[in-house]
Scaffold this motif. Structure first.
Motif, PDB file in Angstrom:
ATOM      1  N   PRO A 258     -24.131  72.891 -13.371  1.00  0.00           N
ATOM      2  CA  PRO A 258     -24.689  73.027 -12.011  1.00  0.00           C
ATOM      3  C   PRO A 258     -25.110  71.720 -11.356  1.00  0.00           C
ATOM      4  O   PRO A 258     -25.053  71.614 -10.127  1.00  0.00           O
ATOM      5  CB  PRO A 258     -25.894  73.945 -12.226  1.00  0.00           C
ATOM      6  N   TRP A 259     -25.559  70.748 -12.138  1.00  0.00           N
ATOM      7  CA  TRP A 259     -25.966  69.466 -11.549  1.00  0.00           C
ATOM      8  C   TRP A 259     -24.795  68.476 -11.477  1.00  0.00           C
ATOM      9  O   TRP A 259     -24.983  67.350 -11.033  1.00  0.00           O
ATOM     10  CB  TRP A 259     -27.109  68.850 -12.345  1.00  0.00           C
ATOM     11  N   ASP A 260     -23.627  68.896 -11.933  1.00  0.00           N
ATOM     12  CA  ASP A 260     -22.427  68.063 -11.879  1.00  0.00           C
ATOM     13  C   ASP A 260     -22.639  66.745 -12.618  1.00  0.00           C
ATOM     14  O   ASP A 260     -22.306  65.660 -12.120  1.00  0.00           O
ATOM     15  CB  ASP A 260     -22.034  67.810 -10.417  1.00  0.00           C
ATOM     16  N   ILE A 261     -23.216  66.843 -13.824  1.00  0.00           N
ATOM     17  CA  ILE A 261     -23.520  65.662 -14.625  1.00  0.00           C
ATOM     18  C   ILE A 261     -22.243  65.138 -15.296  1.00  0.00           C
ATOM     19  O   ILE A 261     -21.377  65.896 -15.726  1.00  0.00           O
ATOM     20  CB  ILE A 261     -24.579  66.002 -15.693  1.00  0.00           C
ATOM     21  N   LEU A 262     -22.137  63.821 -15.420  1.00  0.00           N
ATOM     22  CA  LEU A 262     -20.971  63.180 -16.024  1.00  0.00           C
ATOM     23  C   LEU A 262     -20.897  63.450 -17.525  1.00  0.00           C
ATOM     24  O   LEU A 262     -21.911  63.746 -18.173  1.00  0.00           O
ATOM     25  CB  LEU A 262     -21.038  61.671 -15.798  1.00  0.00           C
ATOM     26  N   SER A 263     -19.699  63.319 -18.065  1.00  0.00           N
ATOM     27  CA  SER A 263     -19.512  63.386 -19.510  1.00  0.00           C
ATOM     28  C   SER A 263     -19.970  62.064 -20.138  1.00  0.00           C
ATOM     29  O   SER A 263     -20.293  61.094 -19.439  1.00  0.00           O
ATOM     30  CB  SER A 263     -18.041  63.631 -19.837  1.00  0.00           C
ATOM     31  N   SER A 264     -19.965  62.011 -21.442  1.00  0.00           N
ATOM     32  CA  SER A 264     -20.394  60.790 -22.137  1.00  0.00           C
ATOM     33  C   SER A 264     -19.503  59.605 -21.779  1.00  0.00           C
ATOM     34  O   SER A 264     -19.996  58.493 -21.526  1.00  0.00           O
ATOM     35  CB  SER A 264     -20.382  61.018 -23.653  1.00  0.00           C
ATOM     36  N   GLN A 265     -18.178  59.809 -21.773  1.00  0.00           N
ATOM     37  CA  GLN A 265     -17.279  58.709 -21.448  1.00  0.00           C
ATOM     38  C   GLN A 265     -17.439  58.286 -19.994  1.00  0.00           C
ATOM     39  O   GLN A 265     -17.417  57.091 -19.672  1.00  0.00           O
ATOM     40  CB  GLN A 265     -15.832  59.116 -21.713  1.00  0.00           C
TER      41      GLN A 265
END
Length: 977
Positions: free
Chosen positions: A157-164
């Protein structure tokens, strides 16, 4: 299509202040709640169920079980508490959170002075009158139950980035900040492209000797924290922290009632069990309520009775809309951090380059043993005597006894960059008791079949007192909840206690006159005396209203207007709840840190001293809400359409405010003084329709419309604004409450695009130097390519504090509700829609997720894919850099303001009632089953997880991690014997 007649609504008896009236005789602004529609919403809070059901009432809440929503009647009326007065079975109360919605018979909302001023000093915020059910007819047993599940939003929902992606953004921000410099990052290495490590603790390691692992999650010595050897594997796929803390959860309600009524009296007995687990782990509401209502007709003219309820409530809650909550940490914690380390203990931001957020799963897990259990006894006993044909005397005594015990344990932390290393236990208890005794004499008579007169005279006394005690002890060697008490800790002990009391004494009167059902007149007056004031203890609160039933005139003829009434009212309501009972008095107290002193010069002991703790204002008096209302009531098309519309204006004078005093006064609490002014105006509309579309097919609708315009006219002499909510903006505030504006407006710099080239910056700086004549002047602080360009609001070719302006308003232009009901034979379908239009939201989540410079926490896709670059100048966010600045996110600006308008399907329900032939065979009178979807869908352009954002009285509309309203799938039944 056939127009369905509903003439009975005109003769409906409505509960008003200390009495009743026919609905067609009302001259004040009174909204009648359709309780049968309201209780369709699966919620334990009556105030949540009320949202959108009547006009003039604005309700904003969240999805946390048991959390009381923000309730306002006709906008903001004060800088302090805007909560309306609730009157349950004639007893005023400040809260109805424990009332069982199934017990409510009728509910009315008194919105103007003509209807509410009879409640005097507590009526300025409006009055909601609730009458609970009584026994009627033959013995009846009713059972209503439902069970369902609350479903969590899917995805990210917050459109958070992946680790990479986080690693890629990190390298981009470093290059943007220091172009050309070599990159060396503790976690991602020093190559041309970032490489995810196998372990984040030890920092950036690819191989680790796991036998070195050493963490004791239950350590008791703070010095041990420095000896731990943490081993945490990097989560290369990324942790979805939202999904880690939110999980599907059940909700259930069971309600049983038994009632009976006859010539000798009536009784009702009900039991309710409500259990709602929160979708956020370790939050829930579990409540048991019991009610006994009875009336005994001792003779034809003497009646006695009682209405008693008892509730037990367990409702641990978590603070929301703040960065420190579990929700706030969930959008801050980096995705490369797993929930747990290699040994199953919690992982966190300990290390380098991982920010300082706390593990939100750990936060919730450590709350599991916290408890808070409250008990509330509320009710009244009454007696009525009819005498001399037209007189009724009534005495009504009731009140509340409330107790609450709570305890919490603060576990030591080890996984975070910043840890609490000292364990502690807190325990406390609260008690409150208040009573109200009202006595009324009512005269009611019809003279010559033309003159209908009702006169009410009364007295009322109210007393309220309570206290709280609590303590905290540190340093426990065992964390077993069966062991931990305030006595078993070995560390520092602290304690506190306080008590409070206040009282009111009142006399009041009301007269209602009706000539030939055409001309209506009403007047009320109340005199209140309050212990909260000293020199101005007493206040008078009068009101008058008039109405004209135009349709009852001989000259009135219409084929489509059945009834038409116009009405107007004017009066004064009061407010005294925003004043501390001690506000009138200057007080002194001792403080061992600031007022104790070693007078003898000894280093081993101090002497007790006293300091001023409060500055008194004996001249404080009532806030006055001067109210004018103009309304129209009409029924149309053979009584199939009913409409009520009101226009109102409220001038609130003598608002209580505590302005800052010079530092030379000292640190004593500043008193509240009557200095402020505020106005509200708006339109309320209620519309109901009843149509028969075909044989056995009925279609009904209810529409509500609420609008208000709020303006602060005056705050205090020499002070035309006050600011609130600095959050992380280095001392600058998000909210400015200013004269000429509305409460809680957003204030800051208006973003006017980005600086796309150095040439743009040079031109702006040249204009600034020319304007000021100073060769060192720049157009904007910290200006650089890719950063925000702020609007020059005052036109002086420079960006200064004077260019800040109002950039958003969380007050809606209007709110609305639409209830649709379709009935065909044994089937019924209903849908309720609620919307808010024109309100803004300050999305402070963006401060953490859209700017790399705002801590080393998790970032959004916007920061990586839609931020300014030379190839993407038409971006949403500015250039990503490692250092914050005035031209990025160090000051409040319009980047954070979003349109908060939304339309939500609060509930959709399909039901089937078994036919009479089947019911007779199984010897029951009613059996209905239904399926329901609550919060079925929401239409909004807001980018946050929920557009319904509440807050305080003068600081609302800021989203910093909301507890969202989740979709619910419900199955239920209604049965009667």
């Amino acid at each position: 299509m056939v127009l369905e007649q509903d003439a009975a609504a005109l003769d409906e008896v409505v509960v008003v202040g200390y009495g009743t009236q026919r609905k067609q005789d009302l001259t004040g602004a009174v909204s009648v709640v359709k309780t049968e529609e309201m209780v369709q919403q699966p919620n334990a809070q009556v105030t949540n169920q009320l949202q959108g059901r009547v006009s003039g009432v604005s309700i904003t809440g969240g999805g946390q079980p048991g959390q009381a929503p923000q309730v306002k009647i006709r906008g903001s009326n004060t800088f302090g508490n805007n909560t309306p007065l609730y009157v349950v079975d004639g007893i005023p109360t400040e809260s109805i959170e424990n009332i069982n919605p199934n017990d409510i018979e009728t509910m009315q909302v008194l919105k103007d002075a003509a209807s509410a001023s009879i409640y005097g000093s507590r009526a300025a915020n409006g009055v909601i009158i609730i009458t609970t059910k009584s026994g009627k007819g033959k013995l009846s047993v009713n059972y209503d139950a439902y069970y369902g599940t609350q479903m969590v939003q899917s995805g990210n929902p917050w459109d958070i980035l992946s680790s990479q992606e986080m690693a890629d953004l990190t390298f981009r921000a470093i290059r943007n900040t220091n172009p050309g410099d070599p990159i060396s990052h503790s976690q991602y290495g020093d190559g041309a492209e970032p490489v995810l490590p196998n372990y984040i603790a030890p920092v950036g390691a690819n191989t680790v000797d796991e036998s070195l692992y050493n963490v004791d999650p239950y350590y008791t010595d703070p010095s041990q924290l420095n000896d731990f050897y943490r081993i945490v594997e990097a989560n290369k796929q990324g942790t979805n922290w939202f999904q880690e803390i939110f999980n599907s959860a059940p909700i259930t309600s069971h309600n049983l009632s038994v009632s009976n009524g006859g010539e000798q009296g009536s009784f009702l007995f009900s039991l309710n069990y409500f259990d709602q687990k929160g979708t956020l782990d370790n939050t829930y509401l579990k409540r048991y309520t019991m009610r006994v209502n009875s009336v005994f007709n001792i003779s034809d003219n003497i009646r006695v009775g009682e209405n008693l309820s008892f509730a037990i409530r367990e409702n641990p809650q978590l603070g929301d809309l703040t960065e420190g909550s579990a929700v706030g940490m969930a959008f801050r914690q980096q995705p490369i951090i797993p929930v747990r380390d290699i040994n199953g203990n919690f992982a966190g931001s300990f290390g380098q380059g991982l920010g300082n957020a706390r593990n939100p799963v750990a936060i919730l897990e450590r709350l599991k043993n916290n408890r808070g259990v409250s008990n509330k006894l509320f009710g009244n006993i009454f007696a009525e005597i009819d005498f001399l044909e037209h007189f009724t005397i009534r005495t009504n005594f009731g009140g509340k006894y409330f107790s609450n015990t709570f305890n919490s344990f603060a576990f030591p932390e080890y996984e975070n960059a910043e840890n609490n290393s000292v364990n502690s236990y807190t325990e406390g208890a609260q008690t409150n008791f208040n009573w109200t005794w009202a006595n009324t004499l009512t005269y009611k008579n019809t003279i010559a079949d033309l003159h209908n007169l009702t006169v009410v005279l009364g007295t009322e006394a109210y007393q309220n007192k309570g206290r709280e005690v609590g303590g905290t002890t540190q340093s426990y060697f065992s964390f077993d909840p069966d062991y931990v008490t305030l006595d078993t800790g070995s560390g520092t002990q602290t304690n506190y206690s306080f008590k409070y009391a206040d009282a009111l004494s009142s006399i009041f009167g009301r007269i209602d006159y009706n000539f030939d059902d055409r001309y209506l007149f009403g007047a009320t007056i109340r005199r209140d005396g309050s212990s909260r004031f000293l020199n101005e203890q007493y206040g008078w609160f009068p009101a008058a209203s008039a109405g004209w039933n135009v349709s009852n005139e001989a000259f009135f003829e219409s084929n489509w207007i059945d009834d038409l009434k116009v009405r107007a009212g004017y009066g004064v309501m009061g407010n005294q709840i925003n004043v501390d009972p001690a506000n009138s008095f200057t007080t002194f107290g001792g403080n061992n840190q600031t007022s104790f002193y070693a007078i003898s010069g000894s280093n081993s002991s101090t002497s007790e001293g006293f300091q001023q703790s409060r500055i008194g204002n004996p001249d404080a008096k009532w806030e006055k809400n001067i109210n004018a209302n103009f309304g129209i009531d009409a029924t149309l098309f053979n009584n199939s359409v009913q409409i009520t519309a009101d226009y109102y204006r409220k001038d609130v004078n003598d608002l209580l405010y505590n302005p800052n005093l010079p530092a030379t006064v000292g640190s004593a609490t500043v008193p509240y003084v009557n200095v402020g002014k505020m106005t509200n105006s708006g339109i309320d509309i209620d519309l109901s329709t009843y149509f028969t579309l075909a044989e056995d097919l009925q279609f009904n609708t209810t529409v509500t419309f609420t609008s208000y315009s709020n303006e602060i006219v005056k705050i205090a002499d020499g002070l035309n604004y006050f600011d609130l909510e600095t959050r992380r903006f280095n001392g600058s505030s998000i909210i400015r409450n200013a004269e000429g504006g509305s409460v809680s407006q957003f204030f800051g710099y208006k973003v006017d695009g980005f600086w796309d080239s150095q040439d743009e910056i040079d031109q702006a700086n040249a204009a600034a130097r020319e304007s000021t004549g100073n060769e060192n002047t720049t157009y904007q602080s910290d200006v650089a390519v890719g950063r925000f360009r702020y609007a020059d609001v005052n036109g002086d070719n420079r960006i200064t504090a004077d260019d800040r302006t109002f950039i958003g308003n969380p007050n809606p232009d209007f709110t609305y509700g639409l209830n649709l009901e379709l009935m065909y034979k044994n089937w019924d379908f209903s849908m309720f829609l609620y919307g808010s239009q024109g309100n803004d939201i300050w999305n402070n989540v963006k401060w953490y997720t859209d700017f790399y410079s705002s801590f080393n926490g998790a970032k959004s896709a916007t920061a990586l894919y839609d931020s300014w670059t030379p190839e993407n100048m038409n971006a949403s966010a500015p250039i990503q850099q490692t250092v914050g600045s005035f031209s990025l996110a160090d000051v409040p600006n319009s980047y954070f303001v979003e349109d908060g308008s939304y339309l939500r399907a609060k509930q959709i329900q399909l039901g089937y009632s078994l036919p009479t032939s089947v019911l007779d065979a199984i010897h029951i009178s009613k059996l209905r089953v239904y399926v329901q979807m609550a919060n079925a869908f929401t239409i909004t352009s807001y980018s946050g997880i929920d557009p319904e954002i509440s807050g305080g009285s003068v600081n609302f509309g800021i989203d910093e991690g909301a507890y969202p309203n989740q979709r619910q799938l419900i199955f239920g039944l209604n049965a009667s014997l």
